[in-house]
Each structure stands twice: as C-alpha cells, then as structure tokens.
Motif scaffolding. Structure first.
Motif, short mmCIF file in Angstrom:
data_model
loop_
_atom_site.label_atom_id
_atom_site.label_comp_id
_atom_site.label_asym_id
_atom_site.label_seq_id
_atom_site.Cartn_x
_atom_site.Cartn_y
_atom_site.Cartn_z
N VAL A 45 -18.57 -13.51 17.46
CA VAL A 45 -18.45 -12.08 17.78
C VAL A 45 -17.17 -11.49 17.18
N ALA A 46 -16.14 -12.31 17.02
CA ALA A 46 -14.83 -11.83 16.55
C ALA A 46 -14.84 -11.36 15.11
N GLY A 47 -15.85 -11.74 14.35
CA GLY A 47 -15.88 -11.37 12.94
C GLY A 47 -15.98 -9.88 12.71
N THR A 48 -15.32 -9.39 11.67
CA THR A 48 -15.50 -8.00 11.27
C THR A 48 -16.96 -7.78 10.91
N ILE A 49 -17.55 -8.76 10.25
CA ILE A 49 -19.00 -8.83 10.10
C ILE A 49 -19.44 -10.11 10.80
N ALA A 50 -20.14 -9.97 11.91
CA ALA A 50 -20.61 -11.11 12.69
C ALA A 50 -22.09 -11.31 12.40
N ALA A 51 -22.44 -12.48 11.86
CA ALA A 51 -23.82 -12.73 11.43
C ALA A 51 -24.34 -14.01 12.06
N ALA A 52 -25.66 -14.17 11.99
CA ALA A 52 -26.30 -15.38 12.51
C ALA A 52 -27.61 -15.62 11.79
N LEU A 53 -27.97 -16.88 11.63
CA LEU A 53 -29.31 -17.21 11.17
C LEU A 53 -30.30 -16.91 12.30
N PRO A 54 -31.56 -16.62 11.98
CA PRO A 54 -32.52 -16.25 13.01
C PRO A 54 -32.69 -17.30 14.10
N GLU A 55 -32.58 -18.58 13.75
CA GLU A 55 -32.79 -19.63 14.74
C GLU A 55 -31.53 -19.98 15.53
N ALA A 56 -30.42 -19.34 15.25
CA ALA A 56 -29.17 -19.63 15.97
C ALA A 56 -29.32 -19.30 17.45
N GLN A 57 -28.73 -20.12 18.29
CA GLN A 57 -28.78 -19.93 19.73
C GLN A 57 -27.37 -19.73 20.28
N SER A 63 -19.74 -13.48 33.79
CA SER A 63 -19.96 -13.74 35.22
C SER A 63 -20.93 -14.89 35.48
N GLY A 64 -21.60 -15.39 34.45
CA GLY A 64 -22.54 -16.50 34.62
C GLY A 64 -23.07 -16.93 33.27
N ASP A 65 -23.83 -18.02 33.25
CA ASP A 65 -24.38 -18.52 31.99
C ASP A 65 -25.55 -17.64 31.53
N LEU A 66 -25.51 -17.20 30.28
CA LEU A 66 -26.59 -16.39 29.73
C LEU A 66 -26.90 -16.87 28.31
N PRO A 67 -27.95 -17.70 28.16
CA PRO A 67 -28.37 -18.13 26.81
C PRO A 67 -29.21 -17.03 26.16
N MET A 68 -29.17 -16.94 24.84
CA MET A 68 -29.95 -15.92 24.12
C MET A 68 -30.10 -16.32 22.67
N ASP A 69 -31.11 -15.73 22.02
CA ASP A 69 -31.29 -15.96 20.60
C ASP A 69 -30.49 -14.93 19.79
N ALA A 70 -30.55 -15.04 18.47
CA ALA A 70 -29.74 -14.18 17.60
C ALA A 70 -30.16 -12.72 17.72
N ALA A 71 -31.47 -12.45 17.82
CA ALA A 71 -31.93 -11.07 17.91
C ALA A 71 -31.42 -10.41 19.18
N SER A 72 -31.44 -11.13 20.30
CA SER A 72 -30.92 -10.59 21.56
C SER A 72 -29.43 -10.28 21.44
N ALA A 73 -28.69 -11.18 20.79
CA ALA A 73 -27.26 -10.96 20.59
C ALA A 73 -27.02 -9.70 19.77
N TRP A 74 -27.88 -9.44 18.78
CA TRP A 74 -27.74 -8.22 17.98
C TRP A 74 -27.96 -6.98 18.85
N TRP A 75 -29.01 -6.98 19.63
CA TRP A 75 -29.31 -5.81 20.46
C TRP A 75 -28.24 -5.55 21.51
#
Length: 425
Positions: free
Chosen positions: A105-117, A374-386
């Motif tokens: 998240v810290a990146g000026t451009i923060a990217a992820a592959l689609p399968e990243a978790q 406040s708690g554990d929240l797993p998500m995929d790359a698309a959710s992180a984008w939204w």
C-alpha cells in the motif's frame, strides 16, 4: 503454468519494464526482519540516490516484525506521507500479509497480480510473560500503534478512494436503491454532502465479495457517529463541566481554545457511552475505546494534514464542484501569478467548498483504515483495489493510471501554479 497465470506473469514483467529499469527492481520475500532490512539497506539507498528514476519492490511475504517493518518504511522514504513523484512502485506477486500488505500500500504506485492475496489486521505483540501493570502498558502501546498505523493507512487510501469516486460517479443511478439505505444509515437524508458517499458505498458493496463487503456498512456507522458528534458540537457551546471550565480559565488563551474544543469532544463521547444502557461501570478498557473515538474525530477535523487533503480534492474538483465553480477554478488556475489577492481568496473559498463536500470521503477512508486494524480481513487483489489500497491490478481494467475521461486534470503535479491550491489553511 495456466494461461491466466502466464498472462499475469507477462503483465507483471510489462509493468516493471514499463515503469522502472529491471536493475532497480528489489525483492521482499519471506519474513520481514532485521536481517532482511540489513541486506536491503544498500540497494535501497542506491536506488533512492537517483530521484529522477523510479524503483520497484516486488513483495511476496507473510509479514514480519513491527520494528523491522518500520525501519524498512523509513529506508524506502514511505514512513510519512506518500511522495509527490512516482518514485516507489510496489507489486504484490503472491502473498502480502500483515506488514507486507502495508508495504504494498505504501507505494506511490501500488500494484498486484490478479492472484495475489492480502491479509490486513491490527498491530500485535507476543509477550513472554506479563504482569497486570505490563498488560495495561501493552494495551496502551497497541492502542497507540494501531491508531498511528490506521492514520498512516488512511492517508494512502483517501487519494485512491477519491479516484474511485470520480470513476464510478456515472454509475450512481444504477445503485440508487442501495444508496438510499446507506444514506439513511448515515442519518443524512437531507445532507447533500453525504449523498455522494452513500452512492460510493453502494457501488463498493456491489463490487466486493461477501466476506469483505460487510466492512462498508460498518464503516458508514462510524462515519454517522462522526457526523452526529460534529453536529452536536456545532449546535451547543456550553457542554463542559464547571470543574473543567475552571481549570481552562487558568490556561493561556490559545491553549485554552484548543483544550476547550478537545474537552467538549471528550464530554460528548463520554455522554454517548453513558447513554448506552448496556454499560454499568466505567472501566479502564472503556476509556481506551473512548480514546479511539476521540482520536478518530480529531484526525477527521485536524488541520495538520489539510494541505495534502486539499491537494487531493483539487485533483478531483470536478466531482465535488458545480459546473460554474469548476469554470471559475479553471479560470483562476490559468491566470497563475497574475492572480490578485482577491483572486486567491476566491480560489480558496471555491476549494474550501469542494473540500467540505469531500470531507465525508475522508471520514470514510479513516473508518475503513480503522477497521482494517481491528481484526483479520483477508481479501483478493480486486477487493484491495476497490477499498483504495491499490492503484493497479495487473492485466485488468482496475488501473488508476488510466485517465478519467469525465474529469479534466486542471491541476497537475508539474503545474507551477499549483501553489494556489496550497494557499488554503
């Protein structure tokens, strides 16, 4: 290798090749600890010595030690606000959990592959032995660390959330029914500033999977609390107990003004807690919860980061200004140094209006960031984008680098007239 994975891999290579030289791509793999930081120190300093050329960090890590992560952020120059120039590009290639997720998240451009978790959670520490006093100190330390990290995260989420707002504004009519329920949740049926947030929340709720989407209504409840508290503070002036007022009278004028505001906020938060019939006794852990709400409100209304918030608002002014206001903003921006003092004041007032309308999105960004701690929240790359945590999901349409056709960029990073947008206080 599957076709999808092969395409994603080619996409990651294209991203790195297109944005940074291959020799300036570093890797964070495995546990983030002091040994890793020591090994990366010279390569990072070498990359940062050439500020004109971006460098990248590929991340595949389950997290690591809090102190080591803090050192790594300092090394990367990302421990405070995000840098103006796109100097740090982060890419999640597979796993990005805990501290590694925040590193991406810290990146000026923060990217992820689609399968990243991804996995987000609050700061944690594992003491070997602890006394009652030690437990209290540990709780206070964790409270302070989570509050600090949530604010840090919110300042990265807000620009991306504003970008999302501008991108999906054309879809608001399609989510009107859900948006109406969310606006009602905010208690803001007659407050147009919060109508846009209700529609944004409805779009996010539609796009997120079931395991992640519940964060949206929960965040809106927190924003509703902020809005209610602000309304109470603005409508009533005499809300401080006499004993506090007597103490304030002994302070100097400037300190008295600030402390009086803070005391009023605490008084209302305590009153709200007492009004909850489920509470019988006031305990020390209850004060920690009140302190969290206090910090949340102060950060939302603080002037400390307002210049940067204003810059983000200026970038997305068309989403928060009328057509008439936008035409005037463009006219004043084009004049540049030819603007008179009166022009600058007019410019400030127009941006202040846009900022006031964008303030609910800042509150929402704070709430989202708070809940991620406040708690554990797993998500995929698309959710992180939204959720405003990423800029790019490689090989997909989720890419903030693509221009928004409905929003003209009338202020750019390189524009020498940008000082106008920074005159606001």
């Amino acid at each position: 290798m599957s076709l999808r994975k092969a395409n994603a891999q080619r996409g990651s290579e294209s991203l790195i090749a297109g944005l940074i030289p291959q020799a300036r791509a570093l890797t964070v793999a495995g546990e983030i600890n002091d040994q890793m930081v020591a090994e990366l120190t010279l390569p990072i300093l070498s990359c940062r010595s050439v500020v004109e050329v971006p460098f990248g960090v590929l991340v595949d890590s389950g997290g690591g030690q809090v102190d080591s992560f803090a050192k790594l952020l300092d090394l990367l120059g990302a421990s405070e606000g995000p840098p103006r120039r796109p100097s740090l590009i982060t890419l999640a290639t597979s796993e990005a959990a805990s501290a590694a997720a925040r590193l991406v998240v810290a990146g000026t451009i923060a990217a992820a592959l689609p399968e990243a978790q991804f996995l987000f959670h609050g700061v944690w520490k594992q003491p070997n032995e602890v006394t009652e006093k030690g437990a209290a100190e540990l709780g206070a330390d964790l409270h302070e660390a989570n509050d600090r990290d949530a604010k840090w995260l919110a300042r990265r989420v807000f620009p991306r959330m504003m970008d999302t707002f501008a991108r999906v504004a054309g879809e608001f009519a399609a989510v009107e029914k859900t948006a109406a329920a969310f606006v009602a949740c905010l208690g803001a049926a007659h407050d147009t500033r919060y109508a846009g947030l209700g529609h944004l929340a409805a779009v996010l709720f539609r796009e997120l999977p079931d395991r992640v989407r519940e964060i949206i209504p929960d965040a809106l409840v927190q924003v509703a609390g902020l809005r209610s508290l602000k309304a109470q503070l603005e409508s009533k002036s005499d809300s401080i107990p006499d004993v506090l007022r007597e103490a304030l009278a002994r302070r100097r004028r400037e300190a008295r003004r600030v402390l009086e505001h803070d005391a009023r906020v605490l008084t209302y938060l305590l009153a709200e807690w007492i009004a909850d019939e489920t509470h019988v006794h006031l305990r020390s852990q209850d004060l920690l919860h009140i302190a969290l709400d206090f910090d949340y409100y102060i950060e939302w209304t603080s002037k400390a980061w307002q210049d940067d918030l204003l810059f983000v608002t200026a970038e997305h002014a068309s989403a928060f200004s009328s057509k008439k206001e936008l035409r005037e903003l463009r006219r004043l921006a084009k004049k540049g140094d030819a603007n008179t003092t009166k022009d600058i004041k007019r410019f400030d007032r127009l941006l202040e209006r846009a900022y006031d309308r964008a303030a609910p999105v800042w509150a929402f960004s704070l709430a989202i960031s708070r809940m991620l701690h406040s708690g554990d929240l797993p998500m995929d790359a698309a959710s992180a984008w939204w959720l405003g945590l990423l800029d790019v999901v490689v090989g997909s349409s989720l890419d903030r680098r693509q221009p928004i056709s409905v929003r003209p960029r009338w202020v750019s990073e390189q524009d020498p007239r940008l000082h106008l947008a920074r005159r606001f206080r």
